[in-house]
Motif scaffolding. Structure first.
Motif, mmCIF file in Angstrom:
data_model
loop_
_atom_site.group_PDB
_atom_site.id
_atom_site.type_symbol
_atom_site.label_atom_id
_atom_site.label_comp_id
_atom_site.label_asym_id
_atom_site.label_seq_id
_atom_site.Cartn_x
_atom_site.Cartn_y
_atom_site.Cartn_z
ATOM 1 N N ASP A 299 1.299 -1.110 0.386
ATOM 2 C CA ASP A 299 0.298 -0.123 -0.097
ATOM 3 C C ASP A 299 1.277 1.401 -0.317
ATOM 4 O O ASP A 299 1.921 1.127 0.685
ATOM 5 N N VAL A 300 0.491 2.421 -0.560
ATOM 6 C CA VAL A 300 1.136 3.948 -0.749
ATOM 7 C C VAL A 300 0.386 4.801 -0.046
ATOM 8 O O VAL A 300 -1.319 4.576 -0.077
ATOM 9 N N THR A 301 0.699 6.019 0.590
ATOM 10 C CA THR A 301 -0.401 6.776 0.771
ATOM 11 C C THR A 301 0.434 8.158 0.400
ATOM 12 O O THR A 301 1.247 8.457 0.232
ATOM 13 N N LEU A 302 -1.021 8.530 0.035
ATOM 14 C CA LEU A 302 -0.259 10.130 -0.935
ATOM 15 C C LEU A 302 -0.981 11.553 0.603
ATOM 16 O O LEU A 302 -2.144 10.981 1.080
ATOM 17 N N SER A 303 -0.078 12.082 1.333
ATOM 18 C CA SER A 303 -0.593 13.382 1.358
ATOM 19 C C SER A 303 -0.165 14.702 0.945
ATOM 20 O O SER A 303 0.776 14.703 -0.226
ATOM 21 N N PHE A 304 -1.271 15.690 1.274
ATOM 22 C CA PHE A 304 -0.607 16.834 0.811
ATOM 23 C C PHE A 304 -1.661 18.228 1.127
ATOM 24 O O PHE A 304 -2.704 17.748 1.880
ATOM 25 N N TRP A 305 -1.006 19.423 0.812
ATOM 26 C CA TRP A 305 -2.018 20.742 1.276
ATOM 27 C C TRP A 305 -2.594 21.293 0.088
ATOM 28 O O TRP A 305 -1.598 21.700 -1.450
ATOM 29 N N VAL B 153 -0.722 23.994 -4.437
ATOM 30 C CA VAL B 153 -0.504 22.875 -3.579
ATOM 31 C C VAL B 153 0.990 22.803 -3.065
ATOM 32 O O VAL B 153 1.705 23.451 -4.149
ATOM 33 N N THR B 154 1.242 22.383 -2.370
ATOM 34 C CA THR B 154 2.319 22.185 -1.613
ATOM 35 C C THR B 154 1.998 20.459 -0.482
ATOM 36 O O THR B 154 1.760 20.153 -0.508
ATOM 37 N N GLY B 155 3.535 19.930 -0.019
ATOM 38 C CA GLY B 155 4.048 19.525 1.151
ATOM 39 C C GLY B 155 3.096 17.671 0.489
ATOM 40 O O GLY B 155 2.805 16.843 0.632
ATOM 41 N N VAL B 156 3.391 18.159 -1.089
ATOM 42 C CA VAL B 156 3.340 16.194 -1.903
ATOM 43 C C VAL B 156 4.326 15.466 -1.450
ATOM 44 O O VAL B 156 5.221 15.558 -1.933
ATOM 45 N N GLN B 157 3.827 14.707 -0.647
ATOM 46 C CA GLN B 157 4.321 13.355 -0.230
ATOM 47 C C GLN B 157 3.595 11.787 -0.476
ATOM 48 O O GLN B 157 2.318 11.627 -0.258
ATOM 49 N N LEU B 158 4.807 10.895 -1.274
ATOM 50 C CA LEU B 158 3.320 9.777 -1.215
ATOM 51 C C LEU B 158 4.471 8.575 -0.714
ATOM 52 O O LEU B 158 6.079 8.599 -1.352
ATOM 53 N N GLU B 159 4.610 7.782 -0.114
ATOM 54 C CA GLU B 159 5.173 6.735 0.998
ATOM 55 C C GLU B 159 4.147 5.598 1.046
ATOM 56 O O GLU B 159 3.148 5.244 0.960
ATOM 57 N N VAL B 160 5.214 4.558 1.473
ATOM 58 C CA VAL B 160 4.528 3.343 1.922
ATOM 59 C C VAL B 160 3.985 3.192 3.353
ATOM 60 O O VAL B 160 4.172 3.616 3.316
ATOM 61 N N GLY B 161 3.344 2.046 3.006
ATOM 62 C CA GLY B 161 2.296 2.081 3.952
ATOM 63 C C GLY B 161 1.019 2.712 3.768
ATOM 64 O O GLY B 161 0.322 3.508 3.175
ATOM 65 N N SER B 162 0.224 2.574 5.173
ATOM 66 C CA SER B 162 -1.204 2.531 5.350
ATOM 67 C C SER B 162 -0.802 4.281 6.110
ATOM 68 O O SER B 162 -2.051 4.460 6.428
ATOM 69 N N VAL B 163 -0.084 4.832 6.462
ATOM 70 C CA VAL B 163 -0.056 5.788 7.791
ATOM 71 C C VAL B 163 0.290 6.947 7.156
ATOM 72 O O VAL B 163 1.618 6.744 6.269
#
Length: 359
Positions: free
Chosen positions: A115-121, A221-231
């Motif tokens: 799984d991956v989790t995408l977070s952003f502002w 748009v800023t703070g874009v992060q895609l990381e492994v995991g569900s957190v």
């Protein structure tokens, strides 16, 4: 102590290198302001404007000195021409493309797909449903997720967890592995249901807002992060030197500001060859584009023949490794002696040349 368990660090602990997105904090802007360009990169490195169909909307993109969640910068999209009617084949995406070989640890296409989790502002001129999506170019597979903007023109934080794709394919090569897309609008040809992997190239649901329907619209748009995991963990703030080096794998703008660029030799009476060291190994053999050629000149080594403005600056024996050969040319005028030492210089503060190996 609470962050360390039997198997190592807790999943919520910030880790170096976890963010698969390059320049997600919008801190590098080599190109500067871009106006009305599609299927091209925006003002912020590594963020692309993807367009298809008969799009009328136009945007000016800038690196803006504002951001949510403590970010110093953001990518600003300023609508300058509105899109009043969206046709079925129209799509406009703000997009980040991730090199395929950087994604092999996801193990997509296997039973161990992660799984991956995408977070952003994001700050939007519209409340209501917006979409984000992932697209696998090698497998023609998409995942669409919806999120809801609660307040207009206000930075809000979002995170979306996307299940690992056991049916996917990401080749181990230098091509595009994943497109992370923030649609501004889409026609029905690009719409599908949210919440599962699809065997198609789709970007939004039918609920997506049209963010280009008014010339007063601004999107940030800023703070874009895609990381492994569900957190969704804290954003990985890295040194600007690290972010810039990552960007240089794909694009490098040389700004010599009226100074020497390289020392080489004369290989023809109106040509010089110059070795040039790249700041990073590029993804592929780059192409070159330069400002007005006459803003550059070459000299012979002992100054018996003075500086002559160039008619062209080319790549020769191009390489993706951290060195290339530049070929300078002038037409007419004085000639140099073959084999003689030469200097390549910028004779104008506005002189620049770009080396591009983007995905």
């Amino acid at each position: 102590v609470s962050t360390i368990g039997a198997s190592g660090l807790n999943s919520a602990v910030s880790q170096i290198g976890k963010n698969l997105v390059t320049n997600g904090g919008a801190n590098v802007s080599q190109r500067g302001t871009q106006t009305g360009q599609y299927n091209a990169y925006t003002a912020v490195d590594q963020f692309w404007f993807q367009e298809a169909g008969s799009v009328q909307a136009r945007f000016t993109t800038t690196q803006d000195g504002s951001g949510g969640g403590g970010h110093a910068n953001s990518l600003k999209l300023d609508c300058t021409t509105a899109e009043s009617t969206v046709a079925a084949g129209d799509i406009l995406n703000l997009q980040h493309r991730i090199e395929a070989q950087h994604l092999q640890h996801l193990q997509w296409g296997t039973a161990s797909a992660k799984d991956v989790t995408l977070s952003f502002w994001m700050s939007s001129p519209k409340t209501g449903t917006h979409c984000v999506s992932l697209y696998q170019a090698d497998a023609t597979r998409s995942y669409i997720a919806e999120f809801t903007i609660a307040a207009i023109n206000t930075f809000e934080y979002f995170s979306v967890t996307i299940p690992g794709d056991t049916g996917g394919t990401i080749n181990d090569d230098t091509g595009p592995g994943l497109y992370v897309s923030f649609p501004l609008f889409s026609g029905s040809n690009w719409q599908a249901a949210a919440g599962s992997w699809l065997g198609s190239q789709d970007y939004t649901t039918s609920n997506q807002q049209n963010l280009a329907d008014n010339t007063s619209n601004n999107i940030f748009v800023t703070g874009v992060q895609l990381e492994v995991g569900s957190v969704a963990t804290d954003f990985e703030h890295e040194p600007i030197s690290v972010t810039l080096a990552k960007c240089h794998r794909y694009f490098y703008r040389c700004t010599p500001t009226a100074s020497d660029i390289s020392i080489g030799y004369c290989n023809a009476v109106r040509e010089g060859k110059f070795n040039f060291a790249l700041p990073a190994v590029m993804r592929a053999v780059p192409s070159i584009a330069h400002s007005t050629a006459s803003e550059f000149s070459h000299h012979d080594g002992d100054a018996t023949t003075g500086a002559i403005a160039l008619s062209d600056l080319l790549l020769q024996n191009a390489n993706s490794q951290p060195y290339i050969t530049l070929l300078s040319r002038h037409s007419g005028g004085s000639t140099y002696t073959v084999g003689q030492t030469m200097r390549l210089v910028a004779n104008d503060a506005a002189a620049t040349f770009d080396l591009t190996a983007e995905i």
